[in-house]
Design a protein around this motif. Structure first.
Motif, PDB file in Angstrom:
ATOM      1  N   TYR A 232     -26.666  43.648  49.363  1.00  0.00           N
ATOM      2  CA  TYR A 232     -28.017  44.341  48.756  1.00  0.00           C
ATOM      3  C   TYR A 232     -27.837  44.812  47.368  1.00  0.00           C
ATOM      4  O   TYR A 232     -28.498  44.533  46.468  1.00  0.00           O
ATOM      5  CB  TYR A 232     -28.542  45.150  49.960  1.00  0.00           C
ATOM      6  CG  TYR A 232     -29.381  46.107  49.055  1.00  0.00           C
ATOM      7  CD1 TYR A 232     -30.819  45.826  48.941  1.00  0.00           C
ATOM      8  CD2 TYR A 232     -29.198  47.543  48.805  1.00  0.00           C
ATOM      9  CE1 TYR A 232     -31.674  46.718  48.235  1.00  0.00           C
ATOM     10  CE2 TYR A 232     -29.976  48.165  48.072  1.00  0.00           C
ATOM     11  CZ  TYR A 232     -31.378  48.030  47.529  1.00  0.00           C
ATOM     12  OH  TYR A 232     -32.122  48.825  47.307  1.00  0.00           O
TER      13      TYR A 232
ATOM     14  N   ASP B  22     -27.147  35.434  37.398  1.00  0.00           N
ATOM     15  CA  ASP B  22     -27.503  36.876  37.184  1.00  0.00           C
ATOM     16  C   ASP B  22     -28.721  37.064  36.400  1.00  0.00           C
ATOM     17  O   ASP B  22     -29.430  36.173  36.211  1.00  0.00           O
ATOM     18  CB  ASP B  22     -26.171  37.569  36.557  1.00  0.00           C
ATOM     19  CG  ASP B  22     -25.731  36.740  35.383  1.00  0.00           C
ATOM     20  OD1 ASP B  22     -26.614  35.883  34.754  1.00  0.00           O
ATOM     21  OD2 ASP B  22     -24.661  37.198  34.904  1.00  0.00           O
ATOM     22  N   ILE B  23     -28.797  38.289  35.868  1.00  0.00           N
ATOM     23  CA  ILE B  23     -30.096  38.428  35.024  1.00  0.00           C
ATOM     24  C   ILE B  23     -30.087  37.498  33.676  1.00  0.00           C
ATOM     25  O   ILE B  23     -31.084  37.301  33.321  1.00  0.00           O
ATOM     26  CB  ILE B  23     -30.209  39.912  34.807  1.00  0.00           C
ATOM     27  CG1 ILE B  23     -29.137  40.515  33.739  1.00  0.00           C
ATOM     28  CG2 ILE B  23     -30.184  40.852  35.933  1.00  0.00           C
ATOM     29  CD1 ILE B  23     -29.944  41.329  32.990  1.00  0.00           C
TER      30      ILE B  23
ATOM     31  N   PHE C   8     -29.760  42.715  44.722  1.00  0.00           N
ATOM     32  CA  PHE C   8     -31.023  43.091  44.527  1.00  0.00           C
ATOM     33  C   PHE C   8     -31.085  44.359  43.617  1.00  0.00           C
ATOM     34  O   PHE C   8     -32.122  44.814  43.150  1.00  0.00           O
ATOM     35  CB  PHE C   8     -31.701  43.506  45.689  1.00  0.00           C
ATOM     36  CG  PHE C   8     -32.142  42.105  46.468  1.00  0.00           C
ATOM     37  CD1 PHE C   8     -33.113  41.159  46.299  1.00  0.00           C
ATOM     38  CD2 PHE C   8     -31.381  41.907  47.530  1.00  0.00           C
ATOM     39  CE1 PHE C   8     -33.115  40.136  46.915  1.00  0.00           C
ATOM     40  CE2 PHE C   8     -31.384  40.889  48.751  1.00  0.00           C
ATOM     41  CZ  PHE C   8     -32.570  39.719  48.087  1.00  0.00           C
ATOM     42  N   LYS C   9     -30.022  44.987  43.482  1.00  0.00           N
ATOM     43  CA  LYS C   9     -29.763  46.153  42.577  1.00  0.00           C
ATOM     44  C   LYS C   9     -29.513  45.665  41.126  1.00  0.00           C
ATOM     45  O   LYS C   9     -29.915  45.964  40.072  1.00  0.00           O
ATOM     46  CB  LYS C   9     -29.039  47.239  43.117  1.00  0.00           C
ATOM     47  CG  LYS C   9     -29.221  48.491  42.717  1.00  0.00           C
ATOM     48  CD  LYS C   9     -28.873  49.589  43.358  1.00  0.00           C
ATOM     49  CE  LYS C   9     -28.856  50.978  42.819  1.00  0.00           C
ATOM     50  NZ  LYS C   9     -27.995  51.964  43.039  1.00  0.00           N
ATOM     51  N   TYR C  10     -28.225  44.847  41.100  1.00  0.00           N
ATOM     52  CA  TYR C  10     -27.816  44.386  39.984  1.00  0.00           C
ATOM     53  C   TYR C  10     -28.173  42.842  39.416  1.00  0.00           C
ATOM     54  O   TYR C  10     -27.653  42.522  38.739  1.00  0.00           O
ATOM     55  CB  TYR C  10     -26.227  44.598  39.943  1.00  0.00           C
ATOM     56  CG  TYR C  10     -25.823  46.085  40.212  1.00  0.00           C
ATOM     57  CD1 TYR C  10     -26.598  47.196  39.551  1.00  0.00           C
ATOM     58  CD2 TYR C  10     -25.295  46.465  41.210  1.00  0.00           C
ATOM     59  CE1 TYR C  10     -26.186  48.364  39.696  1.00  0.00           C
ATOM     60  CE2 TYR C  10     -24.851  47.764  41.364  1.00  0.00           C
ATOM     61  CZ  TYR C  10     -25.369  48.917  40.650  1.00  0.00           C
ATOM     62  OH  TYR C  10     -25.117  49.894  40.999  1.00  0.00           O
ATOM     63  N   TRP C  11     -28.890  42.401  40.778  1.00  0.00           N
ATOM     64  CA  TRP C  11     -29.272  40.888  40.282  1.00  0.00           C
ATOM     65  C   TRP C  11     -28.239  40.050  40.382  1.00  0.00           C
ATOM     66  O   TRP C  11     -28.426  38.924  39.600  1.00  0.00           O
ATOM     67  CB  TRP C  11     -30.210  40.927  39.257  1.00  0.00           C
ATOM     68  CG  TRP C  11     -31.309  40.151  39.383  1.00  0.00           C
ATOM     69  CD1 TRP C  11     -31.433  38.929  38.896  1.00  0.00           C
ATOM     70  CD2 TRP C  11     -32.396  40.290  40.486  1.00  0.00           C
ATOM     71  NE1 TRP C  11     -32.809  38.309  39.253  1.00  0.00           N
ATOM     72  CE2 TRP C  11     -33.091  38.930  40.186  1.00  0.00           C
ATOM     73  CE3 TRP C  11     -32.991  41.115  41.229  1.00  0.00           C
ATOM     74  CZ2 TRP C  11     -34.564  38.817  41.101  1.00  0.00           C
ATOM     75  CZ3 TRP C  11     -33.835  40.819  42.129  1.00  0.00           C
ATOM     76  CH2 TRP C  11     -34.859  39.878  41.798  1.00  0.00           C
ATOM     77  N   ASN C  12     -27.046  40.255  40.702  1.00  0.00           N
ATOM     78  CA  ASN C  12     -25.812  39.151  40.759  1.00  0.00           C
ATOM     79  C   ASN C  12     -26.175  38.175  41.893  1.00  0.00           C
ATOM     80  O   ASN C  12     -25.386  38.265  42.975  1.00  0.00           O
ATOM     81  CB  ASN C  12     -24.444  39.758  40.820  1.00  0.00           C
ATOM     82  CG  ASN C  12     -24.185  40.442  39.374  1.00  0.00           C
ATOM     83  OD1 ASN C  12     -24.533  39.740  38.119  1.00  0.00           O
ATOM     84  ND2 ASN C  12     -23.738  41.417  39.562  1.00  0.00           N
TER      85      ASN C  12
ATOM     86  N   LEU D 207     -31.400  34.528  34.707  1.00  0.00           N
ATOM     87  CA  LEU D 207     -32.884  34.921  35.181  1.00  0.00           C
ATOM     88  C   LEU D 207     -33.815  34.587  33.737  1.00  0.00           C
ATOM     89  O   LEU D 207     -34.861  34.147  33.643  1.00  0.00           O
ATOM     90  CB  LEU D 207     -33.098  36.171  35.604  1.00  0.00           C
ATOM     91  CG  LEU D 207     -34.472  36.363  36.413  1.00  0.00           C
ATOM     92  CD1 LEU D 207     -34.627  35.542  37.510  1.00  0.00           C
ATOM     93  CD2 LEU D 207     -34.358  38.086  36.826  1.00  0.00           C
TER      94      LEU D 207
ATOM     95  N   ASP E 250     -25.315  44.282  45.222  1.00  0.00           N
ATOM     96  CA  ASP E 250     -25.231  43.379  44.306  1.00  0.00           C
ATOM     97  C   ASP E 250     -26.248  42.338  43.851  1.00  0.00           C
ATOM     98  O   ASP E 250     -26.351  42.146  42.732  1.00  0.00           O
ATOM     99  CB  ASP E 250     -24.053  42.427  45.047  1.00  0.00           C
ATOM    100  CG  ASP E 250     -22.950  41.864  44.098  1.00  0.00           C
ATOM    101  OD1 ASP E 250     -22.940  42.336  42.826  1.00  0.00           O
ATOM    102  OD2 ASP E 250     -22.130  40.918  44.632  1.00  0.00           O
TER     103      ASP E 250
END
Lengths: 302, 426
Positions: free
Chosen positions: A264, A50-51, A268-272, A54, A266
């Motif tokens: 999408y 997740d972020i 690309f919006k919330y980066w999980n 990252l 999950d």
């Protein structure tokens, strides 16, 4: 040891045919841009990427099947799965019925301007999906849309197409059918043209009406193609995304929220990405399952 | 094939670079990413900055709001962030968690930016712990835009300041299939604003769990749901509102909860006959004028920037009092520096004055990267209540469970950090 290795390498090289060399670039590209990312995503589906991960890879951990378990236990996933299945299982028969109907109409002997009709009917398939979806959004507008105006003329009260959770999916299905029928229509038209006229003639001589001619001549004639078209369409429809993304953003009340939309959002919006990869692989498993149906059923029906 | 193309691109690029080197000193351009119309308006300011700083080139890239978040995260993953990002305030905590932003505390001390004159809400939203991670560039908050003529016709002189009074006005205005209020169901800002009006915090325990079952938050949800249930607000989703301005002009809605960018849009898009018939007012609260969310955009210097001094001097150039007033004139965006308001004659205009009052009452939303996800789920919960799929208490219980799951990683990391600090201290 190293000698053996070199020998086997040399042996391997000897067996290389020009064909191998020719496919090598394509295989390389396939590997770099498809297989490697898929393998990466598969590994990722067992992590909690997740972020935070990252930011610092120390925050990444392997969590085994937790993503899959939490997905299968999440109501939102099942909601998305149900919506996707609804779309695919209602949309596909409808889509094929429309394609077959129009293909048969085009195949009627004596209809003039065939190339013109064919081109016009193929038009929606060629149109840009997003642009078409935006136009449809206006067309099915509750207050000002043409669709409700048209319904009003025949006395049907206006339908809140995109605002009512019961009507949003039918609206999306109608749009998808309209958008996609042209492609299947062309394939089915080609199959129809291969059915020899003599079969129809002898059926007619034997006293078969239009319905039994359709049932006993047309359907068996196109059935292999029909199955292929059906399964490709189901597989395509399971990947529902752009239509709800543009027309409803998954709403109202998540009634058009699809599996791919879930992935999408999950991923690309919330980066999980770990969780989203797991969703992707569940979808992948579903599609693989569908392609197995094809093999067996083709044997029985074709 | 790929190689040749890459080689050609490289060749072209080197030609371009070397030809630009002839003109000025060998300095990399300062890259700035900004969103929407503000990004477009930034161009002329950047040119002016270049004129006063010979040898500096600024390359402004405008991102569309709808794709900005994905683009920024992807750029971070690819280690390709620009020097300056004009970051939406709700995203600051996320990029702070990524450790992508440079703290500006020391740089701010000796600068022309008068940070202590800024609205509290704006300052608060860029301050995490004791680190200041950005400089508010423009601020926004949500309040009421309303039709004065419709309100008069319904027998009211001024817009309500309490929920009770507002109910009475909305009841009078929601008749004959019309709705008094436009508040799209899937827009979370109005709902969040109503929740911020209570004393309870949306997230609890260092923002590691949801606080949605507290009385104050429950009241806000119940009130929001009742607005739809009583027919005061139209049950519409954002994507269904295809003609926002003409619907307001036709009087389909007397109230719209929206932000400052619509000051300009309303003046531009509403017909001339309506121009003296609309006004703004702070959001009604449970017992008097209520709080709203402190939103806006802040200029952040990235840690990846190779010339942070230059980057900060551009931020300083854009965010000092005078320039904020200028930027207001160019865009209509509200300045975060209170002193810029009289400079831009903002206090004389009643429509913007209402924003000033609302901004002094604005509170920031929880500063965690997961916030947007939770906020979106809040609208989902509200929608299910309005559509009668679940009761309010069940919805709030599930919302707490949702927040608990979403914040799991944050709890783990905080616990790890604490035990690390403890062992470090011992």
């Amino acid at each position: 040891m190293s000698y053996d290795l070199r020998r086997s390498l040399l042996l391997g090289l000897k067996h290389l045919s020009p064909g191998h060399v020719f496919v090598a670039p394509a295989l390389l590209i396939l590997f770099v841009f498809f297989l490697a990312p898929v393998a990466g995503a598969f590994v990722m589906s067992f992590t909690d990427f997740d972020i935070y991960a990252l930011a610092d890879l120390k925050n990444l951990s392997f969590i085994g099947f937790d993503n899959y378990i939490s997905l299968l236990g999440s109501p939102l996933f099942w909601k998305a799965f149900g919506n996707t299945a609804y779309f695919a299982l209602v949309g596909t028969p409808l889509s094929i019925a429309v394609s077959l109907g129009l293909a048969m109409a085009l195949n009627t002997p004596g209809v003039g301007l065939k190339p013109v009709f064919r081109t016009v009917l193929f038009g929606p398939y060629v149109a840009t999906l997003v642009a078409a979806a935006i136009i449809w959004r206006y067309m099915v507008d509750f207050q000002y849309g043409w669709v409700n105006r048209g319904l009003g003329v025949v006395g049907v009260p206006p339908i809140d197409w995109l605002g009512d959770p019961h009507w949003s999916m039918p609206a999306i299905i109608l749009f998808a059918v309209w958008k996609n029928f042209g492609y299947n229509m062309l394939i089915l038209l080609a199959a129809l043209q291969k059915i020899p006229d003599e079969l129809y003639e002898s059926a007619r001589v034997d006293g078969a009406g239009p319905w039994s001619r359709f049932l006993h001549v047309t359907l068996p004639g196109v059935s292999p193609v029909l199955w292929m078209v059906a399964l490709l369409t189901v597989a395509g429809y399971f990947q529902l995304f752009a239509e709800p993304y543009v027309m409803t953003q998954g709403g109202p009340a998540q009634s058009t929220f699809s599996l791919l939309y879930y992935m999408y959002q999950d991923g690309f919006k919330y980066w999980n990405l770990g969780h989203a990869s797991a969703t992707a692989f569940i979808l992948f498993a579903i599609l693989i399952g569908i392609s197995f149906i094809r093999n067996r059923s083709q044997e029985t029906f074709a | 094939m790929t190689l040749t193309r890459r080689a050609t691109t490289g060749l072209l690029a080197s030609v371009a670079v070397s030809s630009s080197l002839v003109g000025c000193t060998a300095k990399e351009p300062l890259r700035v990413w900004a969103m929407g119309v503000e990004g477009e308006a930034l161009g002329p300011f950047a040119r002016e900055f270049e004129r006063s700083h010979p040898g500096v080139t600024i390359r402004v890239q405008v991102l569309p709001w709808s794709a900005a978040h994905e683009k920024l995260l992807t750029a971070f993953a690819a280690d390709n962030l620009p020097d300056i990002i004009a970051l939406g305030n709700t995203w600051v905590s996320e990029f702070a968690a990524l450790n992508a932003l440079e703290p500006l505390n020391d740089r701010l001390k000796g600068s022309a930016i008068r940070f202590d004159h800024f609205f509290d809400g704006a300052r608060n939203s860029v301050t995490l712990g004791d680190r200041i991670l950005g400089v508010p560039w423009y601020v926004d908050t949500r309040l009421l835009f309303y039709r004065t003529d419709l309100l008069h016709q319904a027998g009211f002189d001024v817009p309500a300041v309490t929920w009770d009074r507002w109910d009475a006005q909305l009841a009078a205005l929601s008749r004959d299939g019309r709705h008094g209020l436009l508040m799209p169901i899937n827009e979370y800002e109005p709902l969040v604003a109503l929740c911020l009006q209570s004393d309870a915090s949306l997230l609890l325990d260092d923002d590691t769990r949801g606080g949605f079952r507290q009385a104050g938050i429950r009241d806000a949800f119940a009130y929001a749901a009742s607005l739809y249930e009583r027919g005061y607000a139209a049950r519409l989703m954002h994507s269904e509102v295809t003609d926002y301005y003409s619907a307001f002009a036709r009087g389909e809605y007397a109230f719209i909860i929206t932000g400052p960018w619509n000051l300009g849009e309303f003046s531009r898009r509403l017909p001339a006959a309506l121009q003296d018939k609309w006004a703004t007012a702070p959001l009604p609260g449970p017992n008097g004028p209520g709080a709203s969310s402190a939103g806006g955009v802040s200029m952040c210097v990235t840690r990846a920037s190779r010339d942070k001094d230059l980057a900060f001097s551009f931020v300083e150039y854009m965010c000092n009092t005078q320039q904020q007033a200028e930027f207001y004139k160019a865009t209509g965006d509200l300045p975060p520096d209170r002193d810029a308001w009289p400079m831009a004659q903002l206090m004389e205009d009643e429509r913007t004055h209402a924003f000033f009052d609302q901004l002094t009452m604005a509170r920031p939303v929880p500063k965690v990267p997961e916030w947007e996800r939770i906020a979106n789920e809040m609208t989902g919960a509200l929608e299910r209540v309005i559509r009668g799929q679940v009761g309010l208490d069940t919805a709030l219980e599930r919302l707490d469970a949702f927040a608990w799951n979403v914040l799991a990683k944050r709890r783990t990391l905080l616990a790890r950090q604490r035990s690390f600090q403890k062992s470090g201290a011992a």
